[in-house]
Write an enzyme that holds these catalytic residues in place. Structure first.
Site, PDB file in Angstrom:
ATOM      1  N   GLN A  98       0.882  -1.281  -0.157  1.00 57.34           N
ATOM      2  CA  GLN A  98      -0.011  -0.047  -0.004  1.00 57.34           C
ATOM      3  C   GLN A  98       0.901   1.233   0.157  1.00 57.34           C
ATOM      4  O   GLN A  98       1.750   1.322   0.936  1.00 57.34           O
ATOM      5  CB  GLN A  98      -0.822   0.120   1.189  1.00 57.34           C
ATOM      6  N   GLU A 158     -10.370  -2.237   5.115  1.00 57.41           N
ATOM      7  CA  GLU A 158      -9.179  -2.639   5.827  1.00 57.41           C
ATOM      8  C   GLU A 158      -9.570  -2.731   7.082  1.00 57.41           C
ATOM      9  O   GLU A 158      -9.389  -3.641   7.794  1.00 57.41           O
ATOM     10  CB  GLU A 158      -8.030  -1.676   5.565  1.00 57.41           C
TER      11      GLU A 158
HETATM   12  C1  LIG Z   1       3.310  -0.858  11.488  1.00 55.45           C
HETATM   13  C2  LIG Z   1       2.754   0.185  10.481  1.00 55.45           C
HETATM   14  C3  LIG Z   1       2.588  -0.289   9.397  1.00 55.45           C
HETATM   15  C4  LIG Z   1       2.154   0.793   8.213  1.00 55.45           C
HETATM   16  N1  LIG Z   1       1.927   0.267   7.071  1.00 55.45           N
HETATM   17  C5  LIG Z   1       1.671   1.218   5.957  1.00 55.45           C
HETATM   18  C6  LIG Z   1       1.469   0.990   4.764  1.00 55.45           C
HETATM   19  O1  LIG Z   1       1.732  -0.158   4.077  1.00 55.45           O
HETATM   20  N2  LIG Z   1       1.177   1.788   3.711  1.00 55.45           N
HETATM   21  C7  LIG Z   1       1.226   3.014   4.038  1.00 55.45           C
HETATM   22  O2  LIG Z   1       0.813   3.900   3.127  1.00 55.45           O
HETATM   23  N3  LIG Z   1       1.262   3.622   5.429  1.00 55.45           N
HETATM   24  C8  LIG Z   1       1.519   2.655   6.310  1.00 55.45           C
HETATM   25  N4  LIG Z   1       1.783   3.033   7.407  1.00 55.45           N
HETATM   26  C9  LIG Z   1       1.688   4.602   8.084  1.00 55.45           C
HETATM   27  C10 LIG Z   1       0.431   4.784   8.720  1.00 55.45           C
HETATM   28  O3  LIG Z   1      -0.653   4.942   8.043  1.00 55.45           O
HETATM   29  C11 LIG Z   1       0.616   6.397   9.255  1.00 55.45           C
HETATM   30  O4  LIG Z   1       1.680   6.014  10.325  1.00 55.45           O
HETATM   31  C12 LIG Z   1      -0.572   6.790  10.159  1.00 55.45           C
HETATM   32  O5  LIG Z   1      -1.418   7.328   9.279  1.00 55.45           O
HETATM   33  C13 LIG Z   1      -0.101   7.982  10.826  1.00 55.45           C
HETATM   34  O6  LIG Z   1       0.612   8.910  10.092  1.00 55.45           O
HETATM   35  P1  LIG Z   1       2.034   9.492  10.699  1.00 55.45           P
HETATM   36  O7  LIG Z   1       2.799   8.478  10.931  1.00 55.45           O
HETATM   37  O8  LIG Z   1       2.357  10.621   9.557  1.00 55.45           O
HETATM   38  O9  LIG Z   1       1.577  10.276  11.945  1.00 55.45           O
HETATM   39  P2  LIG Z   1       0.841  11.687  11.858  1.00 55.45           P
HETATM   40  O10 LIG Z   1      -0.135  12.093  11.117  1.00 55.45           O
HETATM   41  O11 LIG Z   1       2.015  12.654  11.703  1.00 55.45           O
HETATM   42  O12 LIG Z   1       0.519  11.928  13.400  1.00 55.45           O
HETATM   43  C14 LIG Z   1       1.335  12.195  14.717  1.00 55.45           C
HETATM   44  C15 LIG Z   1       0.436  12.120  15.698  1.00 55.45           C
HETATM   45  O13 LIG Z   1      -0.477  13.474  15.641  1.00 55.45           O
HETATM   46  C16 LIG Z   1      -1.979  12.876  15.844  1.00 55.45           C
HETATM   47  N5  LIG Z   1      -2.517  13.514  14.892  1.00 55.45           N
HETATM   48  C17 LIG Z   1      -2.562  13.815  13.673  1.00 55.45           C
HETATM   49  N6  LIG Z   1      -3.474  14.620  13.205  1.00 55.45           N
HETATM   50  C18 LIG Z   1      -4.482  14.711  14.102  1.00 55.45           C
HETATM   51  C19 LIG Z   1      -5.991  15.113  14.318  1.00 55.45           C
HETATM   52  N7  LIG Z   1      -6.450  16.042  13.261  1.00 55.45           N
HETATM   53  N8  LIG Z   1      -6.340  15.256  15.527  1.00 55.45           N
HETATM   54  C20 LIG Z   1      -5.839  14.699  16.528  1.00 55.45           C
HETATM   55  N9  LIG Z   1      -4.551  14.118  16.388  1.00 55.45           N
HETATM   56  C21 LIG Z   1      -4.138  14.002  15.444  1.00 55.45           C
HETATM   57  C22 LIG Z   1      -1.758  11.427  15.355  1.00 55.45           C
HETATM   58  O14 LIG Z   1      -2.921  10.477  15.860  1.00 55.45           O
HETATM   59  C23 LIG Z   1      -0.453  10.873  15.955  1.00 55.45           C
HETATM   60  O15 LIG Z   1      -0.518  10.787  17.262  1.00 55.45           O
HETATM   61  C24 LIG Z   1       2.065   1.976   8.831  1.00 55.45           C
HETATM   62  C25 LIG Z   1       1.901   2.236   9.789  1.00 55.45           C
HETATM   63  C26 LIG Z   1       2.765   1.510  10.748  1.00 55.45           C
HETATM   64  C27 LIG Z   1       3.008   2.063  11.927  1.00 55.45           C
END
Ligand SMILES: Cc1cc2nc3c(=O)[nH]c(=O)nc-3n(C[C@H](O)[C@H](O)[C@H](O)COP(=O)(O)OP(=O)(O)OC[C@H]3O[C@@H](n4cnc5c(N)ncnc54)[C@H](O)[C@@H]3O)c2cc1C
Length: 388
Positions: A126, A245
């Protein structure tokens, strides 16, 4: 509401359990181990499921499925999760990439992409998240510039599970228009990972066994017939995909199995007489039942042909928190020995709790964080205004 399984469904569960008992090797502990046997095993296992018509059993017959009810599919998921998900990374194909192609794909795309998935012959990754676009997924900046015969992709994706497994295809969210409003300028491209200019780089993780990667795209040519749906329809497609999902992962079944094993352990070691241990286990069981029923509620909406967006978020929120509670309580019950890994002969339950604890740290992040789920529930479920 009656969520009791029919006789036929119970029979299917019994058959599945017998199949799992005969197919799972004694060393199988899921993907969350550093074991070179794990990935090839999941691929061979998925092919065996496919031969029995169980890999994509909910899909239409025309596309290699058996048109099984969402309930039968739920039984399959529960048994897979309770046995450490031996389908490995195939869950992405089955849970939402395949269903998105079924729903949004052209006839030619269905003919091309669905049969190999139904046979367990192909792996997808993905490609949604980027360094600047996680929770705020509409901020995706990877560009897919229209060209004479398709698109040219430039940009970077991150946290791509099993991209280096290797995945043969990527379900990519990219920006096809910068002029359109952010959500409207996104499209989904089906990208062959073997195309020149695609570079997969592994990311080491504190959580142990390797899973995550970055994918870099440099002038990657994607033919027009690999655009899923219409240009600009990407947001609609990934929103539906993320809902599939969230419903598609039976995390509660895995938590339920760990609770069963903890109960057995408490019985065998005399801990079962300790009132605090008994009360903790009983509380977990209640949480597990609530998670199961919340999932069944989302599945019942799916069975009625609806997309259970809010219900899927409610179920997921409860599921992921349940998993973490099981990990915490399990470690409290097992004490320090619970931290031992499988390779230590003194590890209780063959290191189960160590694996469980480490692997459930990111469950409240993947497929939309805990806070994102709460926002969906608040806005779409309760009608509250968007968070600022
Ligand atoms: C084990 C694992 C597998 C993954 N696999 C995939 C994959 O196969 N493909 C893929 O594309 N992605 C994948 N991901 C990525 C995952 O989808 C993202 O990590 C997730 O969407 C969060 O984005 P970020 O890490 O950029 O955190 P951020 O979006 O930067 O968030 C950081 C913190 O801020 C909080 N936050 C952000 N916005 C808000 C809001 N509006 N209100 C309140 N709180 C907020 C979040 O909850 C979090 O605690 C994976 C992640 C993990 C950990």
């Amino acid at each position: 509401m009656n969520f009791a399984f029919s006789e036929d469904e119970q029979k299917f569960r019994t058959e599945l359990r017998a199949f799992l008992a005969s197919e799972l090797p004694s060393w199988w502990r899921g993907m969350f181990v550093d074991d070179p046997r794990a990935m090839p095993f999941t691929r061979a296992f998925s092919r065996k499921l496919a031969e029995r018509g169980w890999l994509t059993m909910a899909w239409p017959k025309e596309w290699g499925g058996a048109e099984a009810s969402p309930w039968k599919q739920a039984i399959l998921r529960e048994e897979m999760w309770a046995h450490d998900e031996p389908r490995g990374p195939q869950y992405m194909n089955l849970n939402y990439i395949g269903p998105c192609i079924l729903r949004f794909g052209s006839e030619a795309q269905k003919r091309r992409f669905l049969p190999p998935m139904a046979a367990g012959d192909v792996l997808w990754t993905q490609g949604f998240s980027e360094p600047g676009a996680g929770s705020d997924l509409a901020a995706v900046a990877t560009r897919a510039e229209p060209s004479t015969d398709g698109f040219v992709v430039n940009g970077q994706k991150i946290w791509n599970s099993y991209a280096d497994a290797p995945a043969e295809w990527c379900f990519l969210l990219a920006r096809t228009s910068v002029a359109a409003k952010r959500h409207h300028g996104l499209s989904v491209l089906l990208v062959d990972m073997r195309t020149a200019g695609v570079d997969v780089r592994p990311i080491d993780s504190m959580a142990g066994p390797h899973e995550l990667n970055e994918i870099f795209f440099e002038d990657v040519a994607v033919p027009r017939d690999c655009l899923l749906g219409e240009a600009g329809q990407g947001w609609e497609i990934v929103t539906a995909g993320l809902t599939f999902e969230r419903v598609g992962i039976a995390r509660y079944a895995r938590a339920g199995r760990v609770i069963e094993l903890l109960v057995e352990h408490a019985g065998a070691t005399g801990l079962a007489g300790d009132s605090e241990v008994r009360s903790k286990l009983a509380r977990l069981r209640v949480q597990y039942e609530a998670a199961r029923l919340l999932n069944y509620r989302a599945i019942s909406l799916q069975a009625a042909g609806r997309v259970p967006a809010v219900e899927a978020s409610i179920a997921r929120l409860h599921n992921t928190q349940l998993e973490q509670q099981v990990s915490d309580v399990g470690l409290e019950i097992l004490g320090l020995a619970g931290q031992l890994t499988a390779d230590d002969p003194a590890a209780p339950l063959t290191g189960l709790l160590h694996r469980q604890w480490v692997r459930t740290i990111p469950t409240t992040i993947t497929a939309g964080t805990l806070e994102v789920q709460k926002n969906i529930i608040a806005e779409r479920g309760l009608g509250l205004p968007r968070a600022r």
